[in-house]
Design a protein around this motif. Structure first.
Motif, mmCIF file in Angstrom:
data_model
loop_
_atom_site.group_PDB
_atom_site.id
_atom_site.type_symbol
_atom_site.label_atom_id
_atom_site.label_comp_id
_atom_site.label_asym_id
_atom_site.label_seq_id
_atom_site.Cartn_x
_atom_site.Cartn_y
_atom_site.Cartn_z
ATOM 1 N N ARG B 96 0.973 -0.914 0.005
ATOM 2 C CA ARG B 96 -0.140 0.101 0.022
ATOM 3 C C ARG B 96 0.368 1.126 0.021
ATOM 4 N NH1 ARG B 96 -2.449 2.822 4.134
ATOM 5 N NH2 ARG B 96 -2.526 1.726 5.750
ATOM 6 N N PHE B 97 1.630 1.385 1.141
ATOM 7 C CA PHE B 97 2.930 2.452 1.107
ATOM 8 C C PHE B 97 3.073 2.359 -0.484
ATOM 9 C CE2 PHE B 97 4.126 2.609 5.531
ATOM 10 C CZ PHE B 97 3.395 3.260 5.903
ATOM 11 N N ALA B 98 4.192 1.657 -0.918
ATOM 12 C CA ALA B 98 4.480 1.647 -2.261
ATOM 13 C C ALA B 98 3.573 2.195 -3.399
ATOM 14 C CB ALA B 98 4.239 0.063 -3.008
ATOM 15 N N ALA B 99 2.440 1.693 -3.674
ATOM 16 C CA ALA B 99 0.918 2.587 -4.293
ATOM 17 C C ALA B 99 1.131 3.734 -3.852
ATOM 18 C CB ALA B 99 0.060 1.380 -4.245
ATOM 19 N N GLU B 100 0.338 3.749 -2.491
ATOM 20 C CA GLU B 100 0.188 5.972 -2.348
ATOM 21 C C GLU B 100 0.921 6.448 -2.726
ATOM 22 O OE1 GLU B 100 -3.192 4.381 1.117
ATOM 23 O OE2 GLU B 100 -1.405 4.931 1.610
ATOM 24 N N ARG B 101 2.335 6.036 -1.833
ATOM 25 C CA ARG B 101 3.254 6.567 -2.876
ATOM 26 C C ARG B 101 3.849 7.223 -3.925
ATOM 27 N NH1 ARG B 101 6.534 5.735 3.262
ATOM 28 N NH2 ARG B 101 4.946 6.064 4.779
ATOM 29 N N GLY B 102 3.772 6.312 -4.967
ATOM 30 C CA GLY B 102 4.212 6.128 -5.823
ATOM 31 C C GLY B 102 5.555 5.221 -5.825
ATOM 32 N N VAL B 103 5.749 5.089 -7.405
ATOM 33 C CA VAL B 103 6.826 4.000 -7.619
ATOM 34 C C VAL B 103 7.446 4.141 -9.185
ATOM 35 C CG1 VAL B 103 7.998 1.774 -7.835
ATOM 36 C CG2 VAL B 103 6.909 2.032 -5.821
ATOM 37 N N SER B 104 8.677 4.682 -9.235
ATOM 38 C CA SER B 104 9.048 4.480 -11.312
ATOM 39 C C SER B 104 8.782 3.871 -11.572
ATOM 40 C CB SER B 104 10.105 5.516 -10.339
ATOM 41 O OG SER B 104 11.282 4.538 -10.884
ATOM 42 N N ALA B 105 8.877 3.413 -13.300
ATOM 43 C CA ALA B 105 9.203 2.367 -14.398
ATOM 44 C C ALA B 105 10.306 1.714 -13.394
ATOM 45 C CB ALA B 105 8.560 2.959 -15.039
ATOM 46 N N ARG B 106 11.415 2.906 -13.158
ATOM 47 C CA ARG B 106 12.926 2.391 -13.577
ATOM 48 C C ARG B 106 12.960 1.080 -12.159
ATOM 49 N NH1 ARG B 106 18.051 4.450 -14.119
ATOM 50 N NH2 ARG B 106 19.595 3.481 -12.966
ATOM 51 N N GLU B 107 11.939 1.983 -10.500
ATOM 52 C CA GLU B 107 12.008 0.835 -9.484
ATOM 53 C C GLU B 107 11.328 -0.300 -9.754
ATOM 54 O OE1 GLU B 107 12.199 3.671 -5.820
ATOM 55 O OE2 GLU B 107 10.472 4.216 -7.339
ATOM 56 N N ASP B 199 0.486 -4.633 -10.617
ATOM 57 C CA ASP B 199 -0.611 -3.858 -11.495
ATOM 58 C C ASP B 199 -1.292 -2.774 -10.036
ATOM 59 O OD1 ASP B 199 -1.859 -3.616 -14.057
ATOM 60 O OD2 ASP B 199 -3.703 -3.671 -12.602
ATOM 61 N N ALA B 200 -1.216 -3.126 -9.779
ATOM 62 C CA ALA B 200 -2.258 -1.860 -8.736
ATOM 63 C C ALA B 200 -1.166 -1.015 -7.778
ATOM 64 C CB ALA B 200 -2.308 -3.124 -7.098
ATOM 65 N N ILE B 201 0.162 -1.696 -7.794
ATOM 66 C CA ILE B 201 0.965 -0.803 -7.263
ATOM 67 C C ILE B 201 1.477 0.207 -8.526
ATOM 68 C CG2 ILE B 201 3.524 0.024 -6.473
ATOM 69 C CD1 ILE B 201 3.112 -2.779 -5.501
ATOM 70 N N GLU B 202 0.989 -0.375 -10.062
ATOM 71 C CA GLU B 202 1.228 0.478 -10.595
ATOM 72 C C GLU B 202 0.202 1.245 -11.353
ATOM 73 O OE1 GLU B 202 2.396 -1.993 -14.108
ATOM 74 O OE2 GLU B 202 3.628 -1.252 -14.942
ATOM 75 N N ASN B 203 -1.105 1.196 -10.441
ATOM 76 C CA ASN B 203 -1.824 2.262 -10.841
ATOM 77 C C ASN B 203 -2.197 2.942 -9.522
ATOM 78 O OD1 ASN B 203 -2.605 1.489 -13.898
ATOM 79 N ND2 ASN B 203 -3.806 -0.780 -13.086
ATOM 80 N N ARG B 204 -1.249 2.666 -8.765
ATOM 81 C CA ARG B 204 -1.652 3.505 -7.654
ATOM 82 C C ARG B 204 -3.014 3.200 -6.397
ATOM 83 N NH1 ARG B 204 1.876 8.899 -8.044
ATOM 84 N NH2 ARG B 204 1.650 8.522 -5.848
ATOM 85 N N GLY B 206 -3.930 1.673 -3.957
ATOM 86 C CA GLY B 206 -2.972 1.303 -2.551
ATOM 87 C C GLY B 206 -4.330 -0.110 -1.510
ATOM 88 N N ALA B 207 -6.014 0.146 -2.002
ATOM 89 C CA ALA B 207 -6.089 -0.405 -0.706
ATOM 90 C C ALA B 207 -5.962 -2.015 -2.129
ATOM 91 C CB ALA B 207 -8.002 -0.449 -1.086
ATOM 92 N N ARG B 208 -6.422 -2.119 -3.130
ATOM 93 C CA ARG B 208 -6.608 -3.443 -3.860
ATOM 94 C C ARG B 208 -4.364 -4.296 -3.391
ATOM 95 N NH1 ARG B 208 -5.272 -3.962 -10.204
ATOM 96 N NH2 ARG B 208 -6.059 -5.231 -10.503
ATOM 97 N N ALA B 209 -3.346 -3.148 -3.518
ATOM 98 C CA ALA B 209 -2.235 -3.980 -3.507
ATOM 99 C C ALA B 209 -2.117 -4.941 -2.193
ATOM 100 C CB ALA B 209 -1.647 -2.753 -4.132
ATOM 101 N N GLU B 210 -3.126 -3.765 -1.655
ATOM 102 C CA GLU B 210 -2.908 -4.128 0.154
ATOM 103 C C GLU B 210 -3.953 -5.720 0.321
ATOM 104 O OE1 GLU B 210 -3.839 -1.756 3.576
ATOM 105 O OE2 GLU B 210 -2.881 -3.186 4.832
ATOM 106 N N ALA B 211 -4.423 -5.776 -0.329
ATOM 107 C CA ALA B 211 -5.506 -7.105 -0.146
ATOM 108 C C ALA B 211 -5.338 -8.082 -0.484
ATOM 109 C CB ALA B 211 -7.088 -6.205 -0.321
ATOM 110 N N ILE B 212 -4.704 -7.323 -2.108
ATOM 111 C CA ILE B 212 -4.174 -9.295 -2.865
ATOM 112 C C ILE B 212 -2.841 -9.400 -1.897
ATOM 113 C CG2 ILE B 212 -2.172 -7.516 -4.490
ATOM 114 C CD1 ILE B 212 -4.360 -10.627 -4.973
ATOM 115 N N MET B 213 -2.210 -9.212 -1.303
ATOM 116 C CA MET B 213 -0.172 -9.786 -0.525
ATOM 117 C C MET B 213 -0.773 -9.818 0.649
ATOM 118 S SD MET B 213 1.783 -8.681 -2.076
ATOM 119 C CE MET B 213 2.935 -9.649 -0.751
ATOM 120 N N ARG B 214 -2.072 -9.496 1.559
ATOM 121 C CA ARG B 214 -3.184 -10.656 2.589
ATOM 122 C C ARG B 214 -3.043 -11.671 2.249
ATOM 123 N NH1 ARG B 214 -6.535 -7.132 7.160
ATOM 124 N NH2 ARG B 214 -4.500 -5.415 7.203
#
Lengths: 248, 248
Positions: B96-107, B199-204, B206-214
DNA sequence: CTAGCTCATAATGTATACATATTCAAGTAT
DNA sequence: ATACTTGAATATGTATACATTATGAGCTAG
C-alpha cells in the motif's frame, strides 16, 4: 518501588542506563558508542554492557556498525510516522482477531473498566497535568489489554516490539498535547475510538474493529505533526534527540 | 562464496550452528539449552555463544527462562498461521505504501524481471524439483524487492523480523508443496498474486495492493494446512521439530 | 601542498577465571 | 512412607586479561 541498585542484573541495569542516555540525548545519533565509556557511566563491566548493546540494537535504538560496535540510530519524521502507522496496523490485526475469534463478557470487563476510568478523567474540565499523566497510564493499559484479546502470542510479541520505540508507543505523544489547545478534543476523539473498537469486538465486526484501530493510530500521527509544528512544547516528547532535523 | 570457517565471527558461527541444531531438531522444544554443551558443539567459547543465544531469542526461536538461560520455543499450528497472517499484513502495508507513494518504472523493473523469470519456470510441465528450488529463490527475491518498494526503513525492518521465523517466511512452505498434486495450481495462483500486486502499485491502487498481499499470505496458510494433513512429506518442512503436537 | 603509506593507539572480539544462584538428590524427621 | 531441609554439584552471571583488527595521526614522497 523496587531497589534498582541490587535487585536487577547488571545487564538490565546497563540497558536501562544506556537507554536513558540515548533518549535524553547524552549520546547523540550517528555517534559511535564506546564500550569503555559505557562501562564507566553504567558501572557494569564490559560483558553486561555488550549484552545491553545487543538488546538495544534489537530494540531499534541502536544500529550496528559494519566494522564493529554500535551507534545511536537517527529517525526522520517519516520514520516515526511510519512506525506509528505500523503499530496501528498490528493493533488493527489484533482487534480483528479478537472480533473474529470471539471474546467473552468476562474478558471484556477489564477493558470496560479501563474505558470508564478514562471517561471519568475526561469529565473534568479543564484537564490537569496530573490527569494527563493518569491518562497515559490508563491508555497504555487499554492498549495492552486489547492486544491480549487477540490471544495470539506471535502477534502480541510483535506489537510489543513495535511499541518499544518510545515515539511509536500508544502514549508516545499524549504528553506533548498537554499544552495544546486542541488537547481535550483529541483525547475525546481517541476515547471514542476506544469505545467503538470494544463495540465492534462485542458484535464480532472484524473489519470495523481493524479499521478503527488503524484510524486511532493516525490520531497519534496527527499529534506528532502538531507537536513538531508548535515546537514550543517539544521538551515533553521522549526521544526528541533522536529525530533527524532536515540538514541533508 | 565466503569461507564459513574463518571469515565469519565466532558469534555468527555460533548463531548459525545453534539455529541449525534447533531447526533440525537436535535441540528439542522446552528443553533448556546448556551453554557448556553449546560451547562444545559450536567450537566457540562462552561469550560468543551467549551473544548468539541472545540474538536467537530476539529472533523468536528461543525463550528466556526466568531463572536464567534459554529454552527452545514450541509453536502451535495457530502460532504459525498467525505468524504468516502477520507477515502478510505487513507486506500488505508495504504494498500500500508503494502504491500510495508512487513508484517509478525504473524501480518496478527488477520486480517485472523477477516476475518473468518465475513465469518461465512455471511454463515447464511438470515442474521439476530443481524448478521448485529456483522458485524458492526467485520468490524470496520478489518479496524482498516488494518490501523495499515501500521505502520505509522501519517497515522493512519489521518485515525482515517477521520473516525470520522459518515457517513464516514467504517461501516457508513452498518445498512442502513439491510433492502435492495441487502444487502447480498453487504456484500459478501465487504468481497471479504477484502480477496483480505490481499492477495495483503501478495504478496506485493502494487498497487493492494491500488486499492482494494479505490474500497471498493466506495461500501460505492453506499450504501449511495441506502439508500438516498429508503428513507424508513433512520432512521437507523447515522447523517441523518446533511444531507443538496436540498433547495437552 | 596534497596524497598515500606506515606505525602507534585504541577500539572491539574472544577466551577464561571467578562468583553467585539454582537445582537436584540424599538424608532425616515426622 | 512422605515431606522437608540441607548440602553438593552444576548452571548461569560477571569481570577481566588477551588478541586482533580498525582508525587516525604523522611523516614522506610526488
Amino acid at each position: 518501588m523496587a531497589e534498582v541498585d541490587r535487585s536487577l542484573s547488571q545487564t538490565v541495569k546497563a540497558q536501562l542506563a544506556l537507554r536513558d542516555q540515548i533518549l535524553s540525548g547524552s549520546l547523540r545519533p550517528g555517534e559511535r558508542i564506546s564500550e569503555l565509556q559505557a562501562v564507566e557511566t553504567t558501572g557494569a563491566s564490559r560483558t553486561p554492557v555488550r549484552m545491553a548493546l545487543v538488546r538495544l540494537e534489537e530494540e531499534g535504538l541502536l544500529e550496528a556498525i559494519p566494522s564493529g560496535g554500535f551507534m545511536v540510530k537517527a529517525f526522520s519524521e517519516r520514520d516515526i510516522s511510519d512506525s506509528i502507522e505500523l503499530r496501528g496496523t498490528l493493533e488493527g490485526l489484533a482487534a480483528r482477531f479478537a472480533a473474529e475469534r470471539g471474546v467473552s463478557a468476562r474478558e471484556l470487563e477489564p477493558l470496560k473498566e479501563c474505558l470508564a476510568a478514562i471517561d471519568e478523567l475526561l469529565g473534568q474540565v479543564p484537564i490537569s497535568i496530573e490527569a494527563f499523566s493518569s491518562y497515559v497510564t490508563l491508555n497504555a493499559r487499554f492498549h495492552a489489554l486489547l492486544t491480549e484479546l487477540s490471544r495470539s502470542p506471535p502477534l502480541i510479541r510483535q506489537i510489543d516490539r513495535a511499541s518499544a520505540l518510545p515515539f511509536a508507543s500508544p502514549s508516545g505523544f499524549v504528553m506533548a498535547q498537554s499544552a495544546l489547545p486542541e488537547a481535550q478534543q483529541i483525547l475525546i476523539i481517541g476515547q471514542d475510538h476506544h469505545r467503538v473498537v470494544i463495540d465492534a469486538i462485542e458484535n464480532r465486526e472484524g473489519a470495523r474493529a481493524e479499521a478503527i484501530m488503524r484510524e486511532h493510530a493516525r490520531l497519534a500521527v496527527r499529534n506528532l505533526r502538531l507537536a513538531l509544528r508548535n515546537r514550543t512544547h517539544l521538551d515533553l516528547l521522549p526521544a526528541l534527540a533522536l529525530i533527524k532535523t532536515a540538514t541533508d
